[in-house]
Design a protein around this motif. Structure first.
Motif, PDB file in Angstrom:
ATOM      1  N   TRP A  71     -37.580   6.128  12.639  1.00  0.00           N
ATOM      2  CA  TRP A  71     -38.170   6.536  14.378  1.00  0.00           C
ATOM      3  C   TRP A  71     -37.608   7.291  15.422  1.00  0.00           C
ATOM      4  O   TRP A  71     -38.188   7.312  16.275  1.00  0.00           O
ATOM      5  CB  TRP A  71     -37.834   4.626  15.172  1.00  0.00           C
ATOM      6  N   ILE A  72     -36.585   8.100  15.248  1.00  0.00           N
ATOM      7  CA  ILE A  72     -35.855   8.776  15.514  1.00  0.00           C
ATOM      8  C   ILE A  72     -37.537  10.023  15.904  1.00  0.00           C
ATOM      9  O   ILE A  72     -37.204  11.051  17.140  1.00  0.00           O
ATOM     10  CB  ILE A  72     -35.903   9.601  14.428  1.00  0.00           C
ATOM     11  N   PHE A  73     -38.139  10.568  15.371  1.00  0.00           N
ATOM     12  CA  PHE A  73     -39.170  11.197  15.556  1.00  0.00           C
ATOM     13  C   PHE A  73     -40.408  10.826  16.720  1.00  0.00           C
ATOM     14  O   PHE A  73     -40.420  11.883  17.586  1.00  0.00           O
ATOM     15  CB  PHE A  73     -40.606  11.268  14.448  1.00  0.00           C
ATOM     16  N   ARG A  74     -40.531   9.523  16.684  1.00  0.00           N
ATOM     17  CA  ARG A  74     -41.448   8.976  18.163  1.00  0.00           C
ATOM     18  C   ARG A  74     -40.630   9.076  19.591  1.00  0.00           C
ATOM     19  O   ARG A  74     -40.652   9.153  20.690  1.00  0.00           O
ATOM     20  CB  ARG A  74     -41.780   7.587  17.899  1.00  0.00           C
ATOM     21  N   GLU A  75     -39.370   8.573  19.205  1.00  0.00           N
ATOM     22  CA  GLU A  75     -37.705   8.503  20.684  1.00  0.00           C
ATOM     23  C   GLU A  75     -37.705  10.312  20.539  1.00  0.00           C
ATOM     24  O   GLU A  75     -37.593  10.072  21.669  1.00  0.00           O
ATOM     25  CB  GLU A  75     -37.011   8.162  19.844  1.00  0.00           C
ATOM     26  N   ILE A  76     -37.834  11.556  20.172  1.00  0.00           N
ATOM     27  CA  ILE A  76     -37.525  12.421  20.352  1.00  0.00           C
ATOM     28  C   ILE A  76     -38.707  13.562  21.302  1.00  0.00           C
ATOM     29  O   ILE A  76     -38.940  13.658  22.038  1.00  0.00           O
ATOM     30  CB  ILE A  76     -37.700  13.443  18.723  1.00  0.00           C
ATOM     31  N   GLU A  77     -40.111  12.734  20.352  1.00  0.00           N
ATOM     32  CA  GLU A  77     -41.173  12.956  21.105  1.00  0.00           C
ATOM     33  C   GLU A  77     -41.601  12.854  22.527  1.00  0.00           C
ATOM     34  O   GLU A  77     -41.809  13.314  23.488  1.00  0.00           O
ATOM     35  CB  GLU A  77     -42.879  12.647  20.033  1.00  0.00           C
ATOM     36  N   HIS A  78     -40.960  11.335  22.278  1.00  0.00           N
ATOM     37  CA  HIS A  78     -40.946  10.612  23.729  1.00  0.00           C
ATOM     38  C   HIS A  78     -39.687  11.366  25.272  1.00  0.00           C
ATOM     39  O   HIS A  78     -40.696  11.667  26.018  1.00  0.00           O
ATOM     40  CB  HIS A  78     -41.151   9.250  23.446  1.00  0.00           C
ATOM     41  N   PHE A  79     -39.045  11.528  24.405  1.00  0.00           N
ATOM     42  CA  PHE A  79     -38.805  12.459  25.441  1.00  0.00           C
ATOM     43  C   PHE A  79     -38.411  13.492  25.800  1.00  0.00           C
ATOM     44  O   PHE A  79     -38.068  13.968  26.785  1.00  0.00           O
ATOM     45  CB  PHE A  79     -36.926  12.641  24.654  1.00  0.00           C
ATOM     46  N   LEU A  80     -39.079  14.501  24.512  1.00  0.00           N
ATOM     47  CA  LEU A  80     -39.790  15.449  24.812  1.00  0.00           C
ATOM     48  C   LEU A  80     -40.973  15.514  26.188  1.00  0.00           C
ATOM     49  O   LEU A  80     -41.160  16.277  26.988  1.00  0.00           O
ATOM     50  CB  LEU A  80     -39.991  16.093  23.780  1.00  0.00           C
ATOM     51  N   MET A  81     -41.420  14.425  26.008  1.00  0.00           N
ATOM     52  CA  MET A  81     -42.603  14.634  27.124  1.00  0.00           C
ATOM     53  C   MET A  81     -42.116  14.231  27.999  1.00  0.00           C
ATOM     54  O   MET A  81     -43.423  14.835  29.572  1.00  0.00           O
ATOM     55  CB  MET A  81     -43.525  13.369  26.093  1.00  0.00           C
ATOM     56  N   THR A  82     -41.749  12.497  28.673  1.00  0.00           N
ATOM     57  CA  THR A  82     -41.090  12.394  29.230  1.00  0.00           C
ATOM     58  C   THR A  82     -39.075  12.712  30.401  1.00  0.00           C
ATOM     59  O   THR A  82     -39.906  12.301  31.298  1.00  0.00           O
ATOM     60  CB  THR A  82     -41.332  10.738  29.379  1.00  0.00           C
TER      61      THR A  82
END
Length: 337
Positions: free
Chosen positions: A232-243
């Motif tokens: 789930w690190i990928f969704r965590e990073i994607e969310h952080f980069l976007m928001t």
């Protein structure tokens, strides 16, 4: 980021890892937010293509696109043959391994050992690019040792021979995985070539991902060991980069669900005997840091069947959930009083 005709949905790529990035793990990471996952390395030795291990590594049935397959070797003609073979088996991108620091790979002048011979690097890259009509990418390190960092020279050779993306691990071969990755070399390469550059090494958190992208100017980042037991690190990073904000961490219930599904996919892919043994390391990674996990992992390594493995995993997580509920109720009682 784009590799040939393949436009990736984000900047997150799963690094190739021997014994880890099999089809079940690649699929899981893609479901968890990765745009692409590179396979375990496949030998360029055609004598091994019929082995069960190589056939599994070349199995891409049902895999989310794009399918990227890494090949390893030191002979240009054999590497070209391996590229053609894997393209025929469904590969949509061929990745060349010049980054692996393992002794058994470097001792046969493959992996990162190839960075010692820039002339041979050029011959291998040109042979592979000429052999297939799909994109070819390359993974390297910053150099052979701290006194011989030639990533920039290799990068220019890669661009001149038609390589369409370059991943760089921020350590030399001599460093293996010791010490901290450095990103200055990656930033230097990014300023000197036009093809996409992918930064790799020690990216373990959303903040580190943002920092590496900003400091290197890289087009994407590649994550390996940090995704073991934590896809789930990928969704965590994607969310952080976007928001700019953090996602809530997964609950023990969600971790249990993800792990159980992963185990079933391993059993289906490898069969029960090998699947149970492959699953042990994943179970160990998923349960790192959880209460009582050391004793659980020791007991898990003694289990021989998938039913026993699944039952033990369910029991461990169900016990964790019950303990969490007891803590919540205890806090509520204190609050009421």
């Amino acid at each position: 980021m784009q590799i040939g005709l393949h436009k990736l949905k984000n900047k997150l790529i799963v690094a190739p890892m021997a014994g880890v990035t099999d089809r079940p793990f690649r699929q899981l990471c893609k479901r968890m937010g990765a745009a692409m996952a590179v396979s375990e390395m496949v030998s360029s030795n055609s004598l091994l293509w019929g082995s069960e291990k190589t056939r599994r590594r070349a199995c891409h049935e049902g895999e989310v696109r794009p399918v990227s397959v890494q090949i390893a070797g030191s002979d240009p003609l054999m590497m070209a043959d391996a590229a053609r073979h894997n393209a025929e088996q469904g590969a949509e991108i061929i990745d060349i391994n010049m980054g692996c620091p393992a002794k058994k790979i470097c001792n046969v002048m493959a992996g990162s050992a190839l960075m010692k011979d820039e002339g041979l690097v050029g011959k291998i890259l040109q042979a592979v690019v000429n052999a297939v009509n799909i994109p070819v990418t390359l993974k390297i390190r910053t150099g052979w040792d701290p006194d011989h960092k030639n990533a920039l020279t290799i990068a220019r050779i890669a661009e001149d021979t038609g390589i369409q993306a370059l991943a760089i691990h921020g350590r030399t071969r001599a460093c293996a995985y010791r010490g901290e990755a450095e990103y200055e070399t990656i930033a230097l390469v990014k300023t000197a070539i036009r093809i996409p550059v992918i930064a790799n090494g020690d990216i373990t958190s959303p903040e580190k991902a943002r920092q590496v992208l900003a400091n290197t100017g890289a087009d994407a980042i590649m994550i390996g060991r940090a995704a073991q037991g934590r896809p789930w690190i990928f969704r965590e990073i994607e969310h952080f980069l976007m928001t700019g904000k953090h996602m809530p961490p997964p609950t023990t219930v969600e971790i249990q669900r993800i792990l159980i599904n992963h185990l079933h996919e391993l059993y289906d892919f490898y069969g029960e005997y090998s699947g149970v043994r492959m699953a042990r390391k994943h179970i160990s990674w998923y349960t790192r840091g959880l209460a009582g996990s050391a004793a659980f992992r020791h007991a898990m390594n003694q289990l021989q069947t998938k039913d026993a493995q699944l039952a033990a995993t369910h029991l461990f997580f169900n016990t964790l959930s019950e303990q969490s509920m007891e803590l919540v109720y205890a806090d509520d009682e204190v609050a009421v009083r």
